[in-house]
Design a protein around this motif. Structure first.
Motif, mmCIF file in Angstrom:
data_model
loop_
_atom_site.group_PDB
_atom_site.id
_atom_site.type_symbol
_atom_site.label_atom_id
_atom_site.label_comp_id
_atom_site.label_asym_id
_atom_site.label_seq_id
_atom_site.Cartn_x
_atom_site.Cartn_y
_atom_site.Cartn_z
ATOM 1 N N GLY A 35 18.651 -28.744 -34.260
ATOM 2 C CA GLY A 35 17.144 -29.408 -33.833
ATOM 3 C C GLY A 35 16.368 -29.929 -35.031
ATOM 4 N N LEU A 36 16.269 -29.187 -36.046
ATOM 5 C CA LEU A 36 15.456 -29.579 -37.333
ATOM 6 C C LEU A 36 16.334 -30.773 -38.007
ATOM 7 C CD1 LEU A 36 14.804 -25.909 -38.894
ATOM 8 C CD2 LEU A 36 13.185 -27.780 -37.962
ATOM 9 N N GLY A 37 17.820 -30.493 -38.017
ATOM 10 C CA GLY A 37 18.588 -31.767 -38.397
ATOM 11 C C GLY A 37 18.377 -32.962 -37.778
ATOM 12 N N ALA A 38 18.182 -33.074 -36.425
ATOM 13 C CA ALA A 38 18.045 -34.182 -35.663
ATOM 14 C C ALA A 38 16.653 -34.763 -35.785
ATOM 15 C CB ALA A 38 18.060 -33.841 -34.019
ATOM 16 N N LEU A 39 15.736 -33.645 -36.197
ATOM 17 C CA LEU A 39 14.323 -34.150 -36.499
ATOM 18 C C LEU A 39 14.202 -34.817 -38.070
ATOM 19 C CD1 LEU A 39 11.810 -31.222 -35.345
ATOM 20 C CD2 LEU A 39 11.917 -33.462 -34.596
ATOM 21 N N LEU A 40 15.074 -34.338 -38.795
ATOM 22 C CA LEU A 40 14.861 -34.753 -40.302
ATOM 23 C C LEU A 40 16.173 -34.841 -40.817
ATOM 24 C CD1 LEU A 40 12.616 -31.486 -41.409
ATOM 25 C CD2 LEU A 40 11.900 -33.900 -41.119
ATOM 26 N N MET A 98 33.357 -40.361 -42.021
ATOM 27 C CA MET A 98 33.029 -40.034 -40.819
ATOM 28 C C MET A 98 31.290 -40.185 -40.463
ATOM 29 S SD MET A 98 34.824 -36.275 -40.159
ATOM 30 C CE MET A 98 34.351 -36.040 -38.702
ATOM 31 N N GLN A 99 31.169 -40.725 -39.311
ATOM 32 C CA GLN A 99 29.605 -40.911 -39.037
ATOM 33 C C GLN A 99 28.838 -39.510 -38.957
ATOM 34 O OE1 GLN A 99 28.101 -43.693 -38.871
ATOM 35 N NE2 GLN A 99 30.070 -44.541 -39.534
ATOM 36 N N PRO A 100 27.630 -39.170 -39.128
ATOM 37 C CA PRO A 100 26.939 -38.060 -38.930
ATOM 38 C C PRO A 100 27.221 -37.266 -37.576
ATOM 39 C CG PRO A 100 25.494 -39.249 -40.170
ATOM 40 C CD PRO A 100 26.705 -40.319 -39.601
ATOM 41 N N ARG A 101 27.210 -38.074 -36.458
ATOM 42 C CA ARG A 101 27.451 -37.515 -35.081
ATOM 43 C C ARG A 101 28.912 -36.855 -35.109
ATOM 44 N NH1 ARG A 101 27.947 -39.828 -29.460
ATOM 45 N NH2 ARG A 101 28.448 -41.682 -30.558
ATOM 46 N N VAL A 138 31.957 -32.051 -26.145
ATOM 47 C CA VAL A 138 32.453 -33.176 -25.760
ATOM 48 C C VAL A 138 31.846 -34.045 -24.765
ATOM 49 C CG1 VAL A 138 34.586 -34.295 -24.631
ATOM 50 C CG2 VAL A 138 35.064 -32.440 -26.505
ATOM 51 N N VAL A 139 31.192 -33.312 -23.858
ATOM 52 C CA VAL A 139 30.475 -33.887 -22.851
ATOM 53 C C VAL A 139 28.956 -34.705 -23.596
ATOM 54 C CG1 VAL A 139 28.785 -33.608 -21.033
ATOM 55 C CG2 VAL A 139 31.218 -32.754 -20.873
ATOM 56 N N GLY A 140 28.344 -33.771 -24.525
ATOM 57 C CA GLY A 140 27.330 -34.219 -25.246
ATOM 58 C C GLY A 140 27.579 -35.420 -26.107
ATOM 59 N N TYR A 141 28.732 -35.389 -26.924
ATOM 60 C CA TYR A 141 29.045 -36.392 -27.616
ATOM 61 C C TYR A 141 29.203 -37.949 -26.867
ATOM 62 C CZ TYR A 141 31.529 -38.906 -31.170
ATOM 63 O OH TYR A 141 31.803 -39.864 -32.190
ATOM 64 N N PHE A 142 29.531 -37.628 -25.750
ATOM 65 C CA PHE A 142 29.755 -38.808 -24.999
ATOM 66 C C PHE A 142 28.524 -39.296 -24.255
ATOM 67 C CE2 PHE A 142 34.173 -37.946 -25.818
ATOM 68 C CZ PHE A 142 34.681 -39.227 -26.524
ATOM 69 N N ILE A 143 27.859 -38.402 -23.682
ATOM 70 C CA ILE A 143 26.478 -38.818 -22.830
ATOM 71 C C ILE A 143 25.216 -38.784 -23.698
ATOM 72 C CG2 ILE A 143 27.674 -38.177 -20.658
ATOM 73 C CD1 ILE A 143 25.865 -35.771 -20.676
ATOM 74 N N ALA A 144 25.028 -38.153 -24.758
ATOM 75 C CA ALA A 144 23.777 -37.866 -25.311
ATOM 76 C C ALA A 144 23.570 -38.987 -26.538
ATOM 77 C CB ALA A 144 23.563 -36.347 -25.953
ATOM 78 N N GLY A 145 24.747 -39.475 -26.954
ATOM 79 C CA GLY A 145 24.354 -40.526 -27.725
ATOM 80 C C GLY A 145 23.850 -40.307 -29.064
ATOM 81 N N GLU A 146 22.579 -40.954 -29.423
ATOM 82 C CA GLU A 146 21.669 -40.690 -30.703
ATOM 83 C C GLU A 146 20.969 -39.358 -30.586
ATOM 84 O OE1 GLU A 146 22.126 -41.862 -33.426
ATOM 85 O OE2 GLU A 146 23.718 -43.375 -32.670
ATOM 86 N N PHE A 148 22.406 -36.551 -29.699
ATOM 87 C CA PHE A 148 23.332 -35.374 -29.719
ATOM 88 C C PHE A 148 22.921 -34.343 -30.184
ATOM 89 C CE2 PHE A 148 27.449 -33.781 -31.553
ATOM 90 C CZ PHE A 148 27.854 -33.055 -30.510
ATOM 91 N N GLY A 149 22.107 -34.274 -31.557
ATOM 92 C CA GLY A 149 21.733 -33.187 -32.183
ATOM 93 C C GLY A 149 20.699 -32.284 -31.514
ATOM 94 N N TYR A 150 20.040 -32.898 -30.566
ATOM 95 C CA TYR A 150 19.042 -32.238 -29.474
ATOM 96 C C TYR A 150 19.940 -31.399 -28.425
ATOM 97 C CZ TYR A 150 15.264 -34.637 -32.045
ATOM 98 O OH TYR A 150 14.522 -35.268 -33.008
ATOM 99 N N TRP A 151 21.002 -32.301 -28.223
ATOM 100 C CA TRP A 151 21.777 -31.659 -26.920
ATOM 101 C C TRP A 151 22.348 -30.551 -27.541
ATOM 102 C CZ3 TRP A 151 23.694 -32.638 -22.127
ATOM 103 C CH2 TRP A 151 24.929 -32.083 -21.805
ATOM 104 N N MET A 152 22.969 -30.456 -28.868
ATOM 105 C CA MET A 152 23.684 -29.299 -29.269
ATOM 106 C C MET A 152 22.580 -28.108 -29.565
ATOM 107 S SD MET A 152 26.824 -29.849 -29.044
ATOM 108 C CE MET A 152 27.450 -28.510 -29.875
ATOM 109 N N ALA A 153 21.363 -28.554 -29.975
ATOM 110 C CA ALA A 153 20.420 -27.298 -30.399
ATOM 111 C C ALA A 153 20.121 -26.850 -29.046
ATOM 112 C CB ALA A 153 19.061 -28.086 -30.793
ATOM 113 N N ALA A 154 19.963 -27.481 -28.013
ATOM 114 C CA ALA A 154 19.622 -26.965 -26.567
ATOM 115 C C ALA A 154 20.782 -26.504 -25.844
ATOM 116 C CB ALA A 154 18.922 -27.684 -25.755
ATOM 117 N N VAL A 155 21.684 -27.311 -25.765
ATOM 118 C CA VAL A 155 22.860 -26.840 -24.852
ATOM 119 C C VAL A 155 23.871 -25.947 -25.614
ATOM 120 C CG1 VAL A 155 24.646 -27.730 -23.562
ATOM 121 C CG2 VAL A 155 22.524 -28.802 -23.428
#
Length: 170
Positions: A35-40, A98-101, A138-146, A148-155
């Protein structure tokens, strides 16, 4: 044979109970880090360094207080955290650029694979937790796009916390 099955079942239940608080700790750490990584995004490395250190300390204290692993549990917890950080660092450098995502997906996939492997020897619930964590990554990587950090924080964090609840109920 019945006695052996009962002993294994009992051993599995003790392992689940001992692991439950660590899933809570790392689920919350995971949520904070992603979550913080996605924000900052420019502070991601520092955020994750702080999260890993705090999570490792919390896991070591929890292990020592609950009798998980005896008096040297903090050494095992720290060694485990250092080993994971080193392995992931090597993987990131070998697979660079590698890209950050992609990096954000590599880490939970490695953790998911670890749980799956632990589950082969340490109880089915570990394997299920690894499969679910890998699948949501894997699901989040393909559907959450940019996002993804928030997806991984929550899910992702949610999966770990829910796993802790599941293990505690064993």
């Amino acid at each position: 044979r019945s006695v052996e099955q009962t002993e294994r079942f009992s051993r599995d239940l003790r392992a689940y109970a001992a692991a439950a608080p660590h899933f809570f700790i790392w689920g919350l750490a995971w949520a904070a880090g992603y979550g913080l990584g996605a924000l900052l995004p420019d502070k991601r490395s520092l955020i994750w360094l702080a999260v890993v250190v705090a999570g490792s300390i919390a896991s070591a204290i929890t292990g020592a207080r609950t009798g998980g692993g005896g008096r040297h549990s903090w050494v095992r917890s720290a060694s485990f955290a250092v080993a994971i950080v080193l392995i992931i660092t090597v993987l990131i450098n070998v697979l660079a650029p590698m890209q950050p995502r992609q990096i954000d997906a590599l880490v939970p996939l490695f953790v998911a694979a670890s749980y799956l492997l632990i589950g082969i020897w340490g109880g089915l619930r570990f394997a299920v937790a690894g499969l679910v964590l890998g699948a949501v990554t894997v699901v989040g990587y393909f559907i959450a796009g940019e996002n993804f950090g928030y997806w991984m924080a929550a899910v992702g964090g949610g999966v770990l916390v829910m796993t802790g609840l599941w293990f505690r109920s064993a």
